[in-house]
Scaffold this motif. Structure first.
Motif, mmCIF file in Angstrom:
data_model
loop_
_atom_site.group_PDB
_atom_site.id
_atom_site.type_symbol
_atom_site.label_atom_id
_atom_site.label_comp_id
_atom_site.label_asym_id
_atom_site.label_seq_id
_atom_site.Cartn_x
_atom_site.Cartn_y
_atom_site.Cartn_z
ATOM 1 N N LEU A 47 -11.406 10.142 -5.923
ATOM 2 C CA LEU A 47 -11.044 8.725 -5.881
ATOM 3 C C LEU A 47 -12.032 7.873 -6.677
ATOM 4 O O LEU A 47 -11.687 6.791 -7.150
ATOM 5 C CB LEU A 47 -10.982 8.240 -4.434
ATOM 6 N N THR A 48 -13.237 8.371 -6.842
ATOM 7 C CA THR A 48 -14.275 7.637 -7.568
ATOM 8 C C THR A 48 -14.080 7.739 -9.074
ATOM 9 O O THR A 48 -14.186 6.746 -9.804
ATOM 10 C CB THR A 48 -15.667 8.174 -7.190
ATOM 11 N N LEU A 49 -13.749 8.938 -9.568
ATOM 12 C CA LEU A 49 -13.687 9.160 -11.011
ATOM 13 C C LEU A 49 -12.335 9.670 -11.507
ATOM 14 O O LEU A 49 -12.147 9.826 -12.717
ATOM 15 C CB LEU A 49 -14.777 10.160 -11.426
ATOM 16 N N GLY A 50 -11.392 9.944 -10.589
ATOM 17 C CA GLY A 50 -10.083 10.438 -10.994
ATOM 18 C C GLY A 50 -9.132 9.320 -11.401
ATOM 19 O O GLY A 50 -9.515 8.149 -11.495
ATOM 20 N N LYS A 51 -7.873 9.694 -11.618
ATOM 21 C CA LYS A 51 -6.853 8.711 -11.989
ATOM 22 C C LYS A 51 -5.523 9.147 -11.377
ATOM 23 O O LYS A 51 -5.334 10.320 -11.043
ATOM 24 C CB LYS A 51 -6.732 8.601 -13.498
ATOM 25 N N PRO A 52 -4.579 8.225 -11.222
ATOM 26 C CA PRO A 52 -3.279 8.599 -10.667
ATOM 27 C C PRO A 52 -2.586 9.651 -11.522
ATOM 28 O O PRO A 52 -2.482 9.513 -12.739
ATOM 29 C CB PRO A 52 -2.497 7.279 -10.673
ATOM 30 N N SER A 53 -2.141 10.719 -10.871
ATOM 31 C CA SER A 53 -1.441 11.803 -11.556
ATOM 32 C C SER A 53 -0.660 12.596 -10.507
ATOM 33 O O SER A 53 -0.393 12.073 -9.416
ATOM 34 C CB SER A 53 -2.434 12.696 -12.310
ATOM 35 N N GLU A 54 -0.319 13.839 -10.824
ATOM 36 C CA GLU A 54 0.478 14.659 -9.903
ATOM 37 C C GLU A 54 -0.186 16.005 -9.694
ATOM 38 O O GLU A 54 -0.699 16.614 -10.637
ATOM 39 C CB GLU A 54 1.891 14.859 -10.467
ATOM 40 N N ILE A 55 -0.148 16.487 -8.439
ATOM 41 C CA ILE A 55 -0.657 17.808 -8.101
ATOM 42 C C ILE A 55 -0.005 18.255 -6.800
ATOM 43 O O ILE A 55 0.245 17.431 -5.911
ATOM 44 C CB ILE A 55 -2.216 17.798 -7.975
ATOM 45 N N MET B 50 2.865 16.121 -5.098
ATOM 46 C CA MET B 50 2.660 14.710 -4.723
ATOM 47 C C MET B 50 2.030 13.945 -5.879
ATOM 48 O O MET B 50 1.431 14.533 -6.780
ATOM 49 C CB MET B 50 1.734 14.612 -3.509
ATOM 50 N N LYS B 51 2.147 12.620 -5.834
ATOM 51 C CA LYS B 51 1.389 11.757 -6.730
ATOM 52 C C LYS B 51 0.193 11.222 -5.974
ATOM 53 O O LYS B 51 0.328 10.724 -4.850
ATOM 54 C CB LYS B 51 2.237 10.591 -7.250
ATOM 55 N N CYS B 52 -0.995 11.353 -6.579
ATOM 56 C CA CYS B 52 -2.224 10.870 -5.948
ATOM 57 C C CYS B 52 -3.280 10.741 -7.039
ATOM 58 O O CYS B 52 -2.990 10.975 -8.223
ATOM 59 C CB CYS B 52 -2.696 11.859 -4.869
ATOM 60 N N TYR B 53 -4.478 10.366 -6.678
ATOM 61 C CA TYR B 53 -5.576 10.435 -7.636
ATOM 62 C C TYR B 53 -5.922 11.901 -7.871
ATOM 63 O O TYR B 53 -5.938 12.706 -6.936
ATOM 64 C CB TYR B 53 -6.798 9.680 -7.102
ATOM 65 N N VAL B 54 -6.190 12.247 -9.130
ATOM 66 C CA VAL B 54 -6.514 13.632 -9.501
ATOM 67 C C VAL B 54 -7.654 13.627 -10.513
ATOM 68 O O VAL B 54 -7.736 12.751 -11.373
ATOM 69 C CB VAL B 54 -5.287 14.346 -10.132
#
Length: 400
Positions: A279-287, A290-294
Motif C-alpha cells: 500500500l505504501t509503494l504499490g499501485k492499483p492493479s489485479e492479482i 481481485m483488483k487491489c494495490y499490487v
C-alpha cells in the motif's frame, strides 16, 4: 455522526469502491457465486451462529483479553500501550476465527476437500485444526522457504492430519503457494473449496474472512471501554493480506476520533526491492482474482517481495484495505525487519510475551509512536499471533 459513509461493503458485485470484484473465468464465477449464496444462507441460520459462537468460546477460548503493557509503556515513556491478545487463542493466532467459519461452510456445502495456502503456517495450522474438528480432508500448500523457516508449524499440520504440499517454484514463498493451491482447486472446484487465508482473492472471500474476523474488534471495542471508560486514541495491526487488521479495524471505522494505522513490512528498506510495502509503494492493479494495490516489476508482473515475517510477504493486499487507503480512513505505515526484531525481543524480555514476527511489526510501530505521544494517549495493538513458530529462526539469526 462519522464523516465517512461506508455504506454496505462490499457491494453486490464484491467491490469496495473500485477494488475487489471477481476477475476470474466465467465458469469459476458461477462457483464463487454459489459460495457467496451458501455463505449468506448459512450466516442467517441461528443454529450456525450458535455453533460458531460455542466453538469460539469453548474451543478457541474467546474472548481474548486486552492487556495493559505496563512495563513496556514505562520503558518507552509517552502513550500507554495495550495488547489485544489473539496470541492466546487455540492454535496461537487470529487465523482460527475464520478457519472455523470456512470449515463449517465447507461441511454445510457438502465439499469433499478443503484446500488452502499458508505463509507463516498459522493459517495452515488453524485450518487443519478446524478440518479435524468438523471431519473434512484438508490440503495445505506452503512455499519451501517457509517450510524450512517455520518448521514447528509444519510439524503441527502433519500431526493434525492434513496433506502438506511443498511449493518450490518462483520464490517458494506465499505468492507461489497461493498459485499452487489455486491450481489444485481448479481441478475440481465443484467438490473442493479453497479456504483463502486472508481478506484477499475474488468475492466473496474478502467479505467472508472479514466477517469471521470481526469478532476481534467487536470484543476489543467493548473491552477497552470497560477498562478505560473511552475508546483508544490509536489502534494498529500488521498488514500483509490484512485479515487480522480488518478484524480489528471494522468495529472502529465510524469512530472518527480513533486513529487507525496498518503496518506493512519495510523489509530491508523501502529504497530496496526487498520489502512488502504494497500500500505504501504499490499501485492499483489485479492479482489472484481481485483488483487491489499490487507491487509490480517493470514488466507489470507481481514483484518478488520480502519480509522477515513469512505471513506478510505478499505482493497484493485486501481490496478493502486498498479502499480504506484511498478514502484516507486508515493510515498505512511501515516497520523494517530490524525494527521488527527489536520489537520481538523487547516485548519478550520486558513483558514476557513472545510475539509472532508478523505481529511484531505492529508492536514496532506502537513503540515508535508511543514515545512521541503524551501519557494520556492510548494505543491498542492487535497482537495477532504468538512467536513459538519464530523462536528458533530468531535465535539463529541473532546468535542466541
Amino acid at each position: 455522526m462519522s464523516k465517512f459513509d461506508f455504506g454496505q461493503m462490499p457491494d453486490r458485485e464484491g467491490f469496495f469502491g473500485e477494488f475487489g470484484g471477481q476477475i476470474i473465468p466465467p465458469e469459476l464465477k458461477k462457483i464463487m457465486d454459489e459460495i457467496d449464496q451458501a455463505y449468506e444462507e448459512i450466516r442467517q441460520k441461528p443454529e450456525f451462529q450458535e455453533e460458531l459462537a460455542s466453538l469460539l468460546t469453548d474451543f478457541v477460548g474467546r474472548p481474548s483479553p486486552i492487556y495493559y503493557a505496563r512495563r513496556l509503556t514505562e520503558k518507552l515513556g509517552g502513550a500507554r500501550i495495550f495488547l489485544k491478545r489473539e496470541d492466546l487463542n487455540h492454535t496461537g493466532a487470529h487465523k482460527i476465527n475464520h478457519c472455523l467459519g470456512e470449515a463449517l461452510l465447507a461441511k454445510y456445502m457438502g465439499k469433499t476437500k478443503v484446500i488452502a495456502e499458508t505463509g507463516a503456517g498459522q493459517h495452515g495450522v488453524a485450518l487443519a485444526t478446524a478440518c479435524a474438528l468438523v471431519g473434512i480432508p484438508c490440503e495445505i500448500h506452503m512455499g519451501q522457504v517457509d517450510i524450512e523457516k517455520e518448521h514447528p508449524n509444519v510439524t503441527k499440520m502433519k500431526i493434525l492430519g492434513c496433506k502438506l504440499v511443498p511449493v518450490t517454484r518462483g520464490t517458494a514463498t506465499l505468492k507461489d503457494a497461493v498459485d499452487s493451491a489455486f491450481e489444485e482447486y481448479l481441478k475440481d472446484p465443484v467438490s473442493y473449496i479453497y479456504a483463502i487465508g486472508s481478506v484477499v482473492g475474488p468475492h466473496p472471500f474478502p467479505k467472508m474472512v472479514r466477517d469471521f474476523q470481526c469478532v476481534i474488534g467487536q470484543e476489543a471495542r467493548q473491552q477497552f471501554q470497560e477498562k478505560e471508560g473511552k475508546l483508544p486514541n490509536y489502534i494498529t495491526a500488521c498488514v500483509g493480506g490484512g485479515s487480522n487488521a480488518m478484524g480489528l479495524f471494522t468495529a472502529f471505522l465510524n469512530d472518527d476520533d480513533v486513529n487507525i494505522v496498518g503496518v506493512e513490512p519495510a523489509g530491508k528498506g523501502l529504497a530496496t526491492t526487498e520489502h512488502s510495502a504494497t500500500l505504501t509503494l504499490g499501485k492499483p492493479s489485479e492479482i489472484h482474482g481481485m483488483k487491489c494495490y499490487v507491487l509490480e516489476d517493470e514488466n507489470g508482473e507481481p514483484m518478488p517481495v520480502h519480509s522477515i515475517a513469512s505471513g506478510l510477504d505478499y505482493p497484493g493486499v485486501g481490496p478493502q484495505h486498498s479502499y480504506l487507503k484511498e478514502l484516507g480512513r486508515v493510515n498505512y505505515e511501515t516497520a523494517s525487519d530490524e525494527e521488527c526484531l527489536d520489537a520481538f525481543m523487547t516485548l519478550s524480555q520486558v513483558e514476557g510475551i513472545i510475539p509472532a514476527l508478523e505481529s511484531s511489526h505492529a508492536v514496532a510501530w506502537a513503540m515508535r509512536k508511543a514515545a512521541e505521544l503524551p501519557s494520556d494517549q492510548t494505543i491498542l495493538v492487535n497482537l495477532s499471533g504468538r512467536g513459538d513458530k519464530d523462536a528458533d529462526y530468531v535465535a539463529n539469526k541473532l546468535g542466541l
